[in-house]
Design a protein around this motif. Structure first.
Motif, PDB file in Angstrom:
ATOM      1  N   ARG A  32      34.442  27.765  59.319  1.00 13.18           N
ATOM      2  CA  ARG A  32      35.087  28.857  58.577  1.00 13.18           C
ATOM      3  C   ARG A  32      36.503  28.484  58.180  1.00 13.18           C
ATOM      4  O   ARG A  32      36.980  28.867  57.099  1.00 13.18           O
ATOM      5  CB  ARG A  32      35.097  30.129  59.434  1.00 13.18           C
ATOM      6  CG  ARG A  32      35.668  31.344  58.721  1.00 13.18           C
ATOM      7  CD  ARG A  32      35.451  32.621  59.532  1.00 13.18           C
ATOM      8  NE  ARG A  32      36.036  33.774  58.858  1.00 13.18           N
ATOM      9  CZ  ARG A  32      37.282  34.199  59.059  1.00 13.18           C
ATOM     10  NH1 ARG A  32      38.054  33.561  59.942  1.00 13.18           N
ATOM     11  NH2 ARG A  32      37.747  35.254  58.408  1.00 13.18           N
ATOM     12  N   ASP A  33      37.182  27.734  59.028  1.00 13.24           N
ATOM     13  CA  ASP A  33      38.571  27.351  58.748  1.00 13.24           C
ATOM     14  C   ASP A  33      38.596  26.096  57.884  1.00 13.24           C
ATOM     15  O   ASP A  33      38.984  25.003  58.335  1.00 13.24           O
ATOM     16  CB  ASP A  33      39.342  27.123  60.052  1.00 13.24           C
ATOM     17  CG  ASP A  33      39.511  28.405  60.849  1.00 13.24           C
ATOM     18  OD1 ASP A  33      39.581  29.475  60.222  1.00 13.24           O
ATOM     19  OD2 ASP A  33      39.558  28.332  62.084  1.00 13.24           O
ATOM     20  N   ASP A 199      36.943  32.250  53.460  1.00 15.74           N
ATOM     21  CA  ASP A 199      36.913  33.610  52.916  1.00 15.74           C
ATOM     22  C   ASP A 199      38.156  33.971  52.121  1.00 15.74           C
ATOM     23  O   ASP A 199      38.196  35.018  51.462  1.00 15.74           O
ATOM     24  CB  ASP A 199      36.741  34.627  54.049  1.00 15.74           C
ATOM     25  CG  ASP A 199      35.382  34.499  54.734  1.00 15.74           C
ATOM     26  OD1 ASP A 199      34.404  34.200  54.035  1.00 15.74           O
ATOM     27  OD2 ASP A 199      35.325  34.686  55.962  1.00 15.74           O
ATOM     28  N   ASP A 200      39.177  33.122  52.153  1.00 15.36           N
ATOM     29  CA  ASP A 200      40.420  33.422  51.453  1.00 15.36           C
ATOM     30  C   ASP A 200      40.288  33.179  49.953  1.00 15.36           C
ATOM     31  O   ASP A 200      39.509  32.335  49.503  1.00 15.36           O
ATOM     32  CB  ASP A 200      41.568  32.571  52.011  1.00 15.36           C
ATOM     33  CG  ASP A 200      42.003  33.027  53.391  1.00 15.36           C
ATOM     34  OD1 ASP A 200      41.979  34.241  53.644  1.00 15.36           O
ATOM     35  OD2 ASP A 200      42.356  32.160  54.221  1.00 15.36           O
ATOM     36  N   GLY A 216      40.496  40.078  36.018  1.00 11.10           N
ATOM     37  CA  GLY A 216      40.713  38.935  36.898  1.00 11.10           C
ATOM     38  C   GLY A 216      39.556  38.759  37.861  1.00 11.10           C
ATOM     39  O   GLY A 216      39.227  39.672  38.627  1.00 11.10           O
ATOM     40  N   VAL A 217      38.937  37.582  37.823  1.00 17.06           N
ATOM     41  CA  VAL A 217      37.796  37.280  38.687  1.00 17.06           C
ATOM     42  C   VAL A 217      38.297  36.507  39.907  1.00 17.06           C
ATOM     43  O   VAL A 217      38.854  35.413  39.769  1.00 17.06           O
ATOM     44  CB  VAL A 217      36.744  36.441  37.933  1.00 17.06           C
ATOM     45  CG1 VAL A 217      35.621  36.016  38.871  1.00 17.06           C
ATOM     46  CG2 VAL A 217      36.185  37.237  36.753  1.00 17.06           C
ATOM     47  N   VAL A 218      38.108  37.081  41.086  1.00 13.66           N
ATOM     48  CA  VAL A 218      38.581  36.465  42.323  1.00 13.66           C
ATOM     49  C   VAL A 218      37.469  35.625  42.933  1.00 13.66           C
ATOM     50  O   VAL A 218      36.398  36.143  43.258  1.00 13.66           O
ATOM     51  CB  VAL A 218      39.044  37.531  43.331  1.00 13.66           C
ATOM     52  CG1 VAL A 218      39.436  36.883  44.655  1.00 13.66           C
ATOM     53  CG2 VAL A 218      40.210  38.342  42.757  1.00 13.66           C
ATOM     54  N   ALA A 219      37.723  34.330  43.080  1.00 14.04           N
ATOM     55  CA  ALA A 219      36.790  33.432  43.764  1.00 14.04           C
ATOM     56  C   ALA A 219      37.435  32.922  45.038  1.00 14.04           C
ATOM     57  O   ALA A 219      38.644  32.678  45.095  1.00 14.04           O
ATOM     58  CB  ALA A 219      36.390  32.261  42.867  1.00 14.04           C
ATOM     59  N   THR A 220      36.630  32.758  46.084  1.00 13.80           N
ATOM     60  CA  THR A 220      37.120  32.285  47.376  1.00 13.80           C
ATOM     61  C   THR A 220      36.930  30.780  47.512  1.00 13.80           C
ATOM     62  O   THR A 220      36.271  30.141  46.690  1.00 13.80           O
ATOM     63  CB  THR A 220      36.365  32.980  48.513  1.00 13.80           C
ATOM     64  OG1 THR A 220      34.982  32.556  48.455  1.00 13.80           O
ATOM     65  CG2 THR A 220      36.448  34.489  48.393  1.00 13.80           C
ATOM     66  N   MET A 408      31.347  35.734  42.872  1.00  9.06           N
ATOM     67  CA  MET A 408      32.751  36.105  43.064  1.00  9.06           C
ATOM     68  C   MET A 408      32.944  37.136  44.170  1.00  9.06           C
ATOM     69  O   MET A 408      32.044  37.916  44.496  1.00  9.06           O
ATOM     70  CB  MET A 408      33.318  36.671  41.761  1.00  9.06           C
ATOM     71  CG  MET A 408      32.730  38.019  41.354  1.00  9.06           C
ATOM     72  SD  MET A 408      33.625  38.794  39.981  1.00  9.06           S
ATOM     73  CE  MET A 408      32.715  40.340  39.806  1.00  9.06           C
ATOM     74  N   LYS A 409      34.173  37.163  44.685  1.00 12.28           N
ATOM     75  CA  LYS A 409      34.531  38.186  45.662  1.00 12.28           C
ATOM     76  C   LYS A 409      34.647  39.550  44.985  1.00 12.28           C
ATOM     77  O   LYS A 409      34.325  40.585  45.577  1.00 12.28           O
ATOM     78  CB  LYS A 409      35.858  37.819  46.329  1.00 12.28           C
ATOM     79  CG  LYS A 409      36.252  38.720  47.475  1.00 12.28           C
ATOM     80  CD  LYS A 409      37.467  38.161  48.208  1.00 12.28           C
ATOM     81  CE  LYS A 409      37.789  38.987  49.445  1.00 12.28           C
ATOM     82  NZ  LYS A 409      38.932  38.396  50.198  1.00 12.28           N
TER      83      LYS A 409
END
Length: 468
Positions: A32-33, A199-200, A216-220, A408-409
Motif C-alpha cells: 500500500r505504501d 490511495d493518494d 477535474g479528474v482525480v487519479a490515484t 478514477m477516484k
C-alpha cells in the motif's frame, strides 16, 4: 472481480450481467505504501537511453533521468518551493524531455500534477488555475504570459535549458529556477519524506467528462500503477530482449501521453523520442534517424499516409497505435496494402479510466473491423439499457460501464458529478453507447450524452455522432 462462471468466448457472465476481460490479469503490487515513481524506478530492465529530444538529438540515459528526478525532488521539497504532499503542481508545456522529469519529481513528493493544453486561451488556463489552485507551475517562457498574474504565490520553474537566452525585458518575478537548475541539485537521501500511498492523489486532469463543462479528474497512484502495468503488458515489453523505440507524437498533457510517455514506458527500458510539434516530414525524419519501432497516431495521419502517392519511408517501424476513433475497413486495408510490414493497433479509453479500457493488440485483432478491441486486463464491463438499467447480454446496445483498478477516484470538488458517473460499487458510466459481440470485442456506436470527439478530444455539442 466477480467469480461466477463466464462464457469463455464472449466473457459474458449471465449471473452478474457483466463481461470479464478475456486477457490474462496483470499482477498489481500489494504494498500500500507505494507511489508510482518508486514503482517505475525500481523496475529492472536492460534499456540504456530513456529520452531523446527529436529536435536536438540530446539523449538522456535512464541513470541520468532518475538522477534528475531525485535532484529536482530534493530542490522542490526545499525553500523557496516547499512542495509537499497534497500540493498541486501545474505543467503547461508542449512535449519536452523535461516534462517527465517535472511530473515524476512532483509526484514523488506526493504532490498532485495537473496539466493544461498549451493551446488553451489565457482565460481557460486561468479558470483551471482557479479551480486546481496550484502552488507551482512548470512552463516555458513563451507560455508564461498565459499564466494568470493574480494567482497567489504561484512560483514558476521554466521547462527549458539554463543556457537558453532570455529575451530582453523578459524578467518575471515569478520565475524561481529552470528545470536544469533544480535537476542538478544533489539528491538528499536523508531528507524527510511524506508518506505517499497507492490511495493518494497523483494527477488532476481536466476533461469534459461524460457531459457538460470541464471537470477535474482525480487519479490515484494505484490508478497510474495499474495502467502502467496494462500498457507494458499490451506492448509485451517486459520479456523482450530488444529495446523498442517509441516516437511520442501524442500530447503529454493528455491522459494517454502522460500515462504512457511521461511515466509508463520509462519503467520498462523503452526509448522515447519526444516530438515537440507534429509535422509529417519531421515524423518521417525521426523514424529514420532514431530507428523508431512504435508510432502513435490519430486517424487523420493514417489517412494522409494512405493517400500519399507513394509509400512513405518508414524504416524499422513495426507498429502504429491509433486512438480517438475506430478505423474503417477501407482505411485498415489500404494501409496494410501500402505498408505491409507495419501492424495497426487501436485503443479506447477516457480520462476517467486513466487511458486504455479496451484495445486491439495484434494485426489479427485489428481485422475485426470497427472494433475498439478486447477489454483491457483486470477489467469488467456492463452494457446497460439507459432507460431500464438492465444489464444486457452480447450484441445488445446500451451504455458501457467499466470497472477496474484504473477507474478514477472521482471529480475534483464535485461530489454530485462523481456520484452520477461512478457507482458506489466502482462502475464507471462512460456515456458511450456500445455493444460487445459474441467473441468479446467492444464496438462503440454512438454517444449517450451531448458530446462529440474531435481529434481524440471531447467537446460539448448540441447534436453529434462520436465517430464520423
Amino acid at each position: 472481480m466477480a467469480t461466477a462462471a463466464a462464457d469463455p468466448r464472449s466473457g459474458y457472465c449471465a449471473a452478474t450481467g457483466a463481461f470479464r476481460s478475456k486477457r490474462a490479469e496483470v499482477p498489481l503490487p500489494a504494498d500500500r505504501d507505494l507511489d508510482v515513481v518508486t514503482f517505475l524506478a525500481s523496475r529492472r530492465h536492460s534499456g540504456v537511453v530513456a529520452l531523446v529530444d527529436a529536435s536536438t538529438g540530446r539523449r538522456t540515459t535512464f541513470a541520468e533521468l532518475w538522477r534528475a528526478v531525485a535532484g529536482a525532488a530534493t530542490a522542490l521539497a526545499a525553500p523557496p518551493f516547499g512542495l509537499r504532499k497534497g500540493h498541486v503542481a501545474l505543467i503547461l508545456s508542449p512535449n519536452s524531455v523535461h516534462f517527465p522529469v517535472a511530473a515524476l519529481a512532483a509526484m514523488s513528493l506526493g504532490a498532485v500534477v495537473t496539466t493544461a493544453n498549451p493551446l488553451n486561451t489565457a482565460a481557460e488556463i486561468a479558470k483551471q488555475v482557479a479551480d486546481a489552485r496550484p502552488v507551482l507551475a512548470f512552463t516555458t517562457r513563451d507560455l508564461l504570459p498565459k499564466l494568470p498574474r493574480a494567482a497567489d504565490g504561484l512560483r514558476v520553474v521554466l521547462l527549458e535549458s539554463s543556457s537558453s537566452p532570455a529575451p530582453a525585458g523578459a524578467a518575471d518575478p515569478r520565475i524561481v529556477a529552470t528545470i536544469d537548475e533544480i535537476s542538478a541539485t544533489a539528491p538528499d537521501p536523508a531528507r524527510r519524506r511524506d508518506r505517499v500511498t497507492q490511495d493518494d492523489q497523483a494527477t488532476l486532469l481536466y476533461s469534459s467528462g461524460t457531459t457538460g463543462p470541464s471537470k477535474g479528474v482525480v487519479a490515484t497512484h494505484r490508478n497510474l500503477i495499474s495502467m502502467v502495468q496494462i500498457v507494458m503488458n499490451r506492448f509485451r515489453l517486459e520479456d523482450s530482449d530488444t529495446t523498442e523505440t517509441f516516437l511520442c507524437t501524442v500530447s503529454m498533457f493528455h491522459v494517454y501521453g502522460l500515462v504512457a510517455f511521461a511515466t509508463g514506458l520509462l519503467g520498462c527500458g523503452a526509448t522515447i523520442v519526444v516530438l515537440s510539434k507534429f509535422e509529417l516530414p519531421e515524423m518521417l525524419r525521426c523514424i529514420s534517424a532514431y530507428g523508431v519501432t512504435y508510432l502513435p497516431l490519430v486517424p487523420p495521419i493514417l489517412v494522409a499516409m494512405v493517400a500519399h502517392p507513394k509509400p512513405l519511408p518508414l524504416g524499422n517501424l513495426r507498429k502504429v497505435l491509433s486512438g480517438g476513433a475506430p478505423l474503417s475497413k477501407e482505411l485498415i486495408e489500404g494501409f496494410r496494402e501500402k505498408y505491409p510490414q507495419v501492424e495497426i493497433l487501436q485503443g479506447y479509453g477516457l480520462t476517467e479510466s486513466t487511458a486504455i479500457g479496451a484495445s486491439t493488440d495484434s494485426a489479427e485483432e485489428s481485422r475485426r473491423y470497427g472494433t475498439a478491441g478486447l477489454l483491457s486486463p483486470n477489467t469488467e464491463a456492463k452494457i446497460v439499457d439507459p432507460e431500464t438499467g438492465e444489464a444486457l447480454p452480447v450484441n445488445r446496445t446500451g451504455e458501457l460501464w467499466i470497472r477496474g483498478p484504473y477507474v478514477m477516484k472521482g471529480y475534483f470538488n464535485n461530489t454530485e458529478a462523481t456520484q452520477s458517473t461512478v457507482t458506489p460499487d466502482g462502475w464507471l458510466k462512460t456515456g458511450d453507447l456500445c455493444y460487445i459481440d459474441e467473441d468479446g470485442y467492444l464496438f462503440v456506436v454512438d454517444r449517450l450524452k451531448e458530446l462529440i470527439k474531435y481529434k481524440g478530444y471531447q467537446c460539448p455539442q448540441q447534436s453529434w455522432k462520436l465517430f464520423c
